[in-house]
Structure formats: structure tokens, C-alpha cells
Write an enzyme that holds these catalytic residues in place. Structure first.
Site, mmCIF file in Angstrom:
data_model
loop_
_atom_site.group_PDB
_atom_site.id
_atom_site.type_symbol
_atom_site.label_atom_id
_atom_site.label_comp_id
_atom_site.label_asym_id
_atom_site.label_seq_id
_atom_site.Cartn_x
_atom_site.Cartn_y
_atom_site.Cartn_z
ATOM 1 N N ASP A 171 0.614 -4.922 9.147
ATOM 2 C CA ASP A 171 1.364 -5.530 8.055
ATOM 3 C C ASP A 171 2.804 -5.040 8.118
ATOM 4 O OD1 ASP A 171 2.028 -6.551 5.325
ATOM 5 O OD2 ASP A 171 -0.130 -6.844 5.200
ATOM 6 N N HIS A 243 4.591 -5.603 0.801
ATOM 7 C CA HIS A 243 3.359 -6.309 1.145
ATOM 8 C C HIS A 243 2.344 -5.384 1.815
ATOM 9 C CE1 HIS A 243 0.790 -9.310 3.225
ATOM 10 N NE2 HIS A 243 1.183 -10.150 2.276
ATOM 11 N N SER A 580 -3.595 -12.933 1.359
ATOM 12 C CA SER A 580 -3.235 -11.596 1.815
ATOM 13 C C SER A 580 -3.818 -10.526 0.913
ATOM 14 C CB SER A 580 -1.711 -11.432 1.847
ATOM 15 O OG SER A 580 -1.137 -12.124 2.919
#
Length: 793
Positions: A171, A243, A580
Site C-alpha cells: 500500500d 491509506h 480497500s
């Protein structure tokens, strides 16, 4: 009437204005002095209540300290009138809300509370209810804890919280200072771990016994960015956009009490495997031509994670569906599976259009997104109507008076266009037209938070965001910088009709709140990508669904919660939605299974998660999509993940890397390519396998004409027993039989084969897919497989 459904009273009916406050309170006091409650004097212990009086009247020219003192004194007067003794009121009140909120909390009898509630100026009176800390909700929704406590039968207890399983996250990196990565009382790092903490350009970045490794791979990114020298912020595993921190904490973060996002959803945040060790592989950076993650870096991340000892790889990345051996995620994950590492990927966010699911290789566990039983409702009030929406705004409109309303189209700036103003594009709204008003903006054209900022910059008091027809009921709670609420398409049309038909339209936006136990849940997210699998329709995708809407988890200290330059806030936890977010939920569950069953293959773990899933919501009815229609396996695959069941599935559909090579051979890949992957001689089967016979937990028959038979093999991973097959639902127009209908297992590891036969009775209902299911049951386990049939090619 429930407070959540209360409509605003007519103007003046419950308000004490600046000019009438003193007189109203005096009259109220005089009337209450004669009330029975004032004279009541029972010796019973008092209960505690909150008396809510709304907002404070205007305080022009009055210092804050003096205004607060006056408000407090008025509270004493009011309660003193009820109790018949002002000094008793002073003793009873333990909170006076004197800043933005007007009200007080006090120890009083129920009779006194009931008496106060009858009078003008009092908005509501309600008990000071006790509350227990909640998790950030998704794990409680899935049954791993109950009311903030972990019961002994929880999958967390049974699987030792994922102890020493290593979860790797491909990520945008990680924020190592987050409390979600505190090592606590974890023991030494597992001996099999070979990773490093790559911090040569960021010496403040430190790993520990929880965050045991962190690396970055940026050369593919540098190439795409033009090949220039990257700054040090791009040469560290440190997360710049939040994220990666969010997804890694969801998969394996430690327990953090008191976690909340903007004051909402307060509880304990933790990952699916809170006892796991975690490693961050930064393969995603600042956008270049709309892309953050580049294949060369993703491949390097897969390679490092496999080599360094990961047991689970979580990858919330995706792209277009292309040839498997041109797809870096398919390639990397196939190598991982060969090494015994399960790979969990997101299904993508291109829904609700059919055929949009990505990461469709059969060796990947592909995750769709759905809701949990928690919402963040706020209300738009207009024309004696109160419609529910979603909001995470920290600010809210003050007072009880309504605000003038205007549509974005009617507020178009001189140098802009009605089309841009309709969707509240930055710079498209006129300051003089918007100042002090609630602006109604349509969805589309820019991000939801940017629309709110566009309104705020020109002096708007608030924003109501309405969906377009395609978005329908798909609502999002966003942390706007001004009072805002997001409402559905249908409610938006009613609001527009009111504004267009009214000379001086006005309305109000209430402050959002946290609401748990909402029903039905789960509901599929409109954005979640759907099947069918456009690359290989014989393979059902997605495989599973998990919570992916309004998920609270750790956040990076390097970026605002909205990732917008105008937002200067920094928060330790943030709320996001997307596949996600659902992907790491399943990665965490996979970690629990790996801890409890370290010898299981990736296919066995995937099977356990799929065959124990549920297709029912909290009302014991079929899961719905965002339009409130019945969802299908193209929405949720095998169903919604059920962690407590997944640890003990009874039977599994197992496979090895060789099975996947046979699958690729059947697709036409040559043996040479298979040999190179296998690192040993390999020969494709003389008779290519039927793609329908790949030993997946789901069964898809594409292009069924007449009759067809599909073969499967199951392995016993539980106690010896006899399983009986049931066709719990036949696809419309198709008759299904299972042969043999019973399977007897005498030992763990024993495998048995069976066949599922399909006979078309009426081809029309299944011409564009029909769905069913079979279940193997031994009295304790239910091993469920979805059926998908299409009678036309």
C-alpha cells in the site's frame, strides 16, 4: 416521540429569544412554584437526566464569561422552580452547558423530569444513559466481541488474536507512531522473519515488535514520474496519504481504546488479527497521471513480502482485467500462493455496473464491500419535512431558526457556468448569492468534500449534497469543514421541488450523530464492483464481502483526513469507505485462521472463509444491494464473512499451485511458461481440464445447454462424520442434483469427490444468469457453495 424522528416545532413554540428569555423564565418559575413536583419530597435516591434547551440566544456585546454565568443562573432558576428550592437545584446540577449547547444535567426524580419536559423552552429531557465502550464496530458486527468485551467463544480467543501471524500490506506505507502499532507486551519477533526497517532517509521512522518491518519500492514510480531524483519523503516507508496506515491497522492493528473520528464512533479500534505482527511495503506514492502504484514496485513488494516471511499479503490495489501473465497482481499472488502465502485483494470501486470486478485470478481472495450496523445520520429539514442523510461534520448550524436555501445552479458566478455551479465546482459560486445560505449541490464533477469547501469559501452557511439518479441511495458520511449532509436522489428531488416552488425557501441541517444497531445490515455498497468475471466467466468473482463503508482506523500524521490542500486538520483516526477497507478485514480473518491452522494452504483458508459466509442480513432476510433489491453472488460472492464459523469449516475445497497451472494450461498458456513458474519440469495435461471443474468453493456453469456435470473434491478438516448434501436453492429453470448425496469421513485430511449435475428445464430464466446454492451438513457444520448458471453463451 423518538428524538430521532422529532420534527422541528413551529417557529416560536419552543424558543426563548434574546428579548423574551428573562420574562419567559420568570413566568415559568412562577407557574412551577405551585407544581406538585416542586412540593414533592420523597426520600428515594434521585436519577440523573439531561435537560436540553437547544442553542443559546444571541449574546451581542456580552462577554463569554458573563454569558456563561447568566446561562448557569437561568438553569438554577428553572430547576429551582421545579424543586421548590434554588439551593437544591444548585446541588443537583452537575453540568451546565453554557457555550454552544444550552442545557444542564442534574440528579432529579422522574416526576420532576416529566414536569420540566412539558414546558415551552425545553426541547427534550432524557435519562443520563450508561454506555459501554464499543469497538470501531466492524468486528463487533461480525461477532468477534460483544458490548466491548471479547467472549470466550470469539474467534479472537480461539485463534489467539492471530498471534505471530505476519501480515504484509502492499500500500502507501505506514505511520509508525500510530498507537495501532504499539508493541505492548508482544514477545520477541518470530525467528522466521527476515525483513528490515528501511529508514536510511528517515531516521525517526522506527519499527518494533508489532511493526516488525517496513520497506519502500519507488523505482517504478520514479520512472513513471520522469526519472528525476525523488525527495526524501518518497524514499521512506512513511505513509504520506493515510491509506496504507488505515488498511494495515484494519488488518492487524493493536487495540486502541478511545478511538474516534471527528468525535464520532467512539470505541476501541483494533485489527482483525490484533495479535499479529505487521509489515508495511510502500508501493504507492503521490499520483502521477492519475496513478499512485506502479507495477514494477508492486511486483517488488510481492517478492519481498514472500521472501521475508509473510503469511498473509493484503493488497488493496487494482487495475484493469488483463491477461493473467500480464497482470502483476495475478503474477505476484500466484507466486505467493505457491509459497503458501494467501493473498487478499480488493474487488475495486467501479460499481454498481456489472462486470466491473477486478483481481479475478482464482488463486486470489477477492473482497467486495458492504455496510455494517453503524451509521452517522444527520437530517436536512425543510418544508415541514425531515430527511435523513449522512454527515461527519464537526461544525453545525447554531440556533433553531431556519436558514435561507439556494441551489448551486441559482448561485452561479459571473465567470462560471450553470453546469459547474450545479455541482458546486470550486470557484463556480457567487459570494453575494450564497452568503449565509444553505447551498444545495448535486453529486458529480468534483469530490464531495471539495463541494463543501467551494460553498464555505464564498460564505455559505452549510451544504446539502444530493445524489444523482445513478448514485440513488448511496450515501457517505464525510468530514466536511462546514455543516453539511448527504441525502439520497429521491429526497434530493423533493428538496429541489420545494426550492423551485417556494419564493423564500429555508431549511436546517442538524448535527450528525453515531447510531449503532441499524437494520438491515449488511447492505451492499453501491460503489463495490460486481461480477460477472469478464476475463473468465467460469470463475465467480468477487469471492466474499466484508465491511467497507465508514470504517474507522488509524491515520497518517502527514496528511489531512480529506487529503485536500485546504484542510489543515490532523487526526489519529479517520473514516474511509471502499473495497480497500473491506479487503483488510478479510486479511485479518485469514490471519486468525493461519494462527489456528498453520499448515493449511491458501486455498483451504480461502475455502473456509467462503463456505462459512452468510447470505442473510441482521433481519434474517437476504442481503440487499444499495437499491434495496435482493443482492446476488455477483455482489457478494459466497456471502458476508463470518469469522467465528470460518475457524471450523468442517470441509474445505483444497488446491495446490499445480491445480492453478492446469487451469492456465486449459486457457491456452504454454507448458514452457508453466515450467518457468514451477521452477521444475511441468507438462500440461494431455486432455485440458474443463474450467468448470477447477476445485473452487463456488460453482459457475457458463453457456449451459441441456445438461452438464461439474466435479468437486472436499477435504475433511474437522472431526470424523457424515455429511449430507442439500440443494437449498435451484437456479431458476434449472434442476440440480448432487451425487453422491452423502459423504462419510473417517479421519482428518481424508478427501472425497462428488458431482453436481445441471439439467435445463426452461432456458429463459437463466439466459442472463440465475443463482442457487448447495450445502453439505453434518449437523454441526454447514458448508455452503453458491451456484451460478447462464444458459446463453
Amino acid at each position: 416521540m423518538d428524538a430521532g424522528s422529532r420534527r422541528p416545532a413551529a417557529a416560536g413554540s419552543t424558543r426563548l429569544t434574546a428579548t423574551t428569555t428573562a420574562a419567559s423564565v420568570l413566568l415559568l418559575v412562577l407557574s412551577l412554584l405551585q407544581s406538585p413536583a416542586a412540593r414533592a419530597g420523597s426520600g428515594k435516591p434521585s436519577s440523573s437526566y439531561i435537560v436540553y434547551l437547544g442553542g443559546h440566544p444571541r449574546r451581542d456585546g456580552v462577554a463569554q464569561e458573563e454569558a456563561s454565568r447568566r446561562a448557569t443562573e437561568s438553569h438554577y432558576d428553572l430547576l429551582g422552580a421545579v424543586l421548590g428550592d434554588r439551593e437544591k437545584a444548585r446541588e443537583a446540577i452537575f453540568y451546565s452547558y453554557t457555550k454552544n449547547i444550552n442545557g444542564f444535567a442534574a440528579n432529579i426524580e422522574p416526576a420532576a423530569a416529566a414536569e420540566i419536559a412539558k414546558y415551552p423552552g425545553v426541547v427534550s429531557v432524557f435519562p443520563n444513559r450508561g454506555r459501554k465502550l464499543q469497538t470501531t464496530r466492524s468486528w463487533q458486527f461480525m461477532g468477534l466481541d460483544r458490548d466491548g468485551e471479547v467472549p470466550p467463544w470469539s474467534a479472537w480467543e480461539a485463534a489467539r488474536y492471530g498471534e505471530d501471524t505476519i501480515i504484509a500490506n502492499l500500500d502507501s506505507g505506514v505511520w509508525p507512531e500510530s498507537r495501532s502499532f504499539n508493541e505492548g507486551e508482544l514477545g520477541p519477533i518470530p525467528n522466521n522473519w527476515k525483513g528490515i526497517c528501511q529508514n536510511e532517509h528517515d531516521p525517526k521512522f522506527q519499527c518494533n515488535r508489532k511493526l516488525i518491518g517496513a520497506r519502500y519500492f519507488n523505482k517504478g514510480y520514479a520512472s513513471a514520474a520522469g526519472g528525476g531524483r525523488l525527495d526524501n519523503a518518497l524514499r521512506t516507508p512513511r505513509d504520506e496519504n493515510g491509506h496504507g496506515t488505515h488498511t494495515l491497522a484494519t488488518a492487524g492493528g493493536a487495540a486502541v481504546r478511545g478511538a474516534a473520528a471527528f468525535g464520532y464512533g467512539n470505541g476501541t479500534a483494533r485489527g482483525g488479527s490484533p495479535g499479529a505482527r505487521v509489515a508495511a511495503y510502500r508501493v504507492c506514492f503521490r499520483p502521477v497521471n492519475g496513478s499512485e502504484c506502479f507495477d514494477a514496485d508492486v511486483m517488488a513488494g510481492f517478492e519481498a513480502a514472500i521472501h521475508e516471511g509473510a503469511h498473509v499479503i493484503s493488497a488493496s490495489v487494482g487495475g484493469d482485467n488483463i491477461d493473467y501473465l500480464d497482470d502483476v497482481v495475478a503474477i505476484g499472488s500466484l507466486h505467493a500462493v505457491k509459497a503458501g502465502v494467501i493473498v487478499v485483494c480488493s474487488a475495486s470501486n467501479a460499481g454498481p455496473e456489472p462486470g466491473t470486478v477486478t483481481n479475478v485470478a482464482p488463486w486470489i481472495l477477492t473482497v467486495a464491500a458492504s455496510s455494517m450496523d453503524r451509521e452517522f445520520p444527520a437530517y436536512a429539514i425543510f418544508n415541514q419535512t425531515r430527511v435523513q442523510g449522512r454527515s461527519l461534520s464537526e461544525r453545525w448550524l447554531h440556533g433553531k431558526g431556519f436558514y435561507p436555501m439556494i441551489t448551486g445552479t441559482s448561485a452561479v458566478a459571473f465567470n462560471s457556468t450553470p453546469k459547474d455551479a450545479q455541482v458546486c465546482t470550486m470557484g463556480a459560486l457567487d459570494h453575494e448569492k450564497v452568503m449565509g445560505k444553505i447551498v444545495v449541490c448535486r453529486r458529480g464533477g468534483s469530490t464531495r468534500v471539495e463541494k463543501g469547501e467551494a460553498v464555505r469559501r464564498v460564505g455559505g452557511a452549510g451544504m446539502i449534497l444530493i445524489n444523482d439518479k445513478v448514485s440513488g441511495n448511496d450515501l457517505h458520511a464525510d468530514p466536511h469543514l462546514l455543516p453539511a449532509v448527504h441525502i439520497s436522489y429521491a429526497d434530493g428531488q423533493a428538496l429541489l421541488a420545494y426550492i423551485n416552488q417556494t419564493k423564500d425557501p429555508s431549511g436546517f441541517i442538524t448535527k450528525g450523530k453515531t447510531l449503532v444497531g441499524t437494520r438491515p445490515a449488511p447492505v451492499m455498497a453501491a460503489f463495490s464492483s460486481q461480477g460477472p468475471n469478464m476475463l473468465n466467466p467460469e470463475i465467480l468473482k468477487p469471492d466474499i464481502t466484508a465491511p467497507g463503508m465508514s470504517v474507522i482506523a488509524a491515520w497518517s500524521g502527514a496528511v489531512s483526513p480529506t487529503d485536500r490542500p485546504f484542510d489543515r486538520r490532523r487526526v489519529p483516526f479517520n473514516l474511509l469507505s471502499g473495497t480497500s477497507m473491506s479487503c483488510p478485514h478479510v486479511s485479518g480473518v485469514a490471519g486468525l485462521i493461519k494462527t489456528l491452522h498453520p499448515g493449511w494452504s491458501p486455498a483451504a483458508i480461502k475455502s473456509a472463509i467462503m463456505t462459512t459466509a452468510t447470505v442473510l442480513n441482521s433481519d434474517r432476510q437476504p442481503i440487499q444491494n444499495a437499491s434495496f433489491a435482493a443482492a446476488t453472488p455477483f455482489d457478494y460472492g459466497a456471502g458476508h464473512v463470518f469469522p467465528n464459523r470460518a475457524l471450523d469449516p468442517g470441509l474445505v475445497y483444497d488446491m495446490s499451485a499445480a491445480d492453478y497451472l492446469d487451469f492456465l494450461c486449459a486457457l491456452g498458456y504454454n507448458a514452457t511458461a508453466m515450467e518457468l513458474f514451477n521452477e521444475a519440469p511441468y507438462r500440461c495435461p494431455a486432455a485440458p481440464m474443463n474450467l468448470h471443474n477447477l476445485n473452487l468453493p463456488s460453482i459457475t456453469v457458463h453457456g449451459l445447454a441441456g445438461n452438464a456435470t461439474v466435479r468437486r473434491k472436499v477435504k475433511n478438516v474437522g472431526v470424523p462424520g457424515t455429511y449430507t448434501a442439500s440443494v437449498v436453492r435451484e437456479p431458476a429453470g434449472v434442476h440440480v442434483t448432487v451425487t453422491p448425496s452423502t459423504l462419510a469421513f473417517r479421519e482428518v485430511g481424508e478427501e472425497k469427490e462428488f458431482e453436481v449435475s445441471f439439467a435445463v428445464r426452461d432456458p429463459a430464466p437463466a439466459a442472463n444468469y440465475a443463482f442457487g446454492a448447495i450445502v453439505w451438513c453434518d449437523g454441526n457444520h454447514q458448508v455452503r457453495s453458491p451456484l451460478v448458471v447462464k444458459t446463453q453463451p
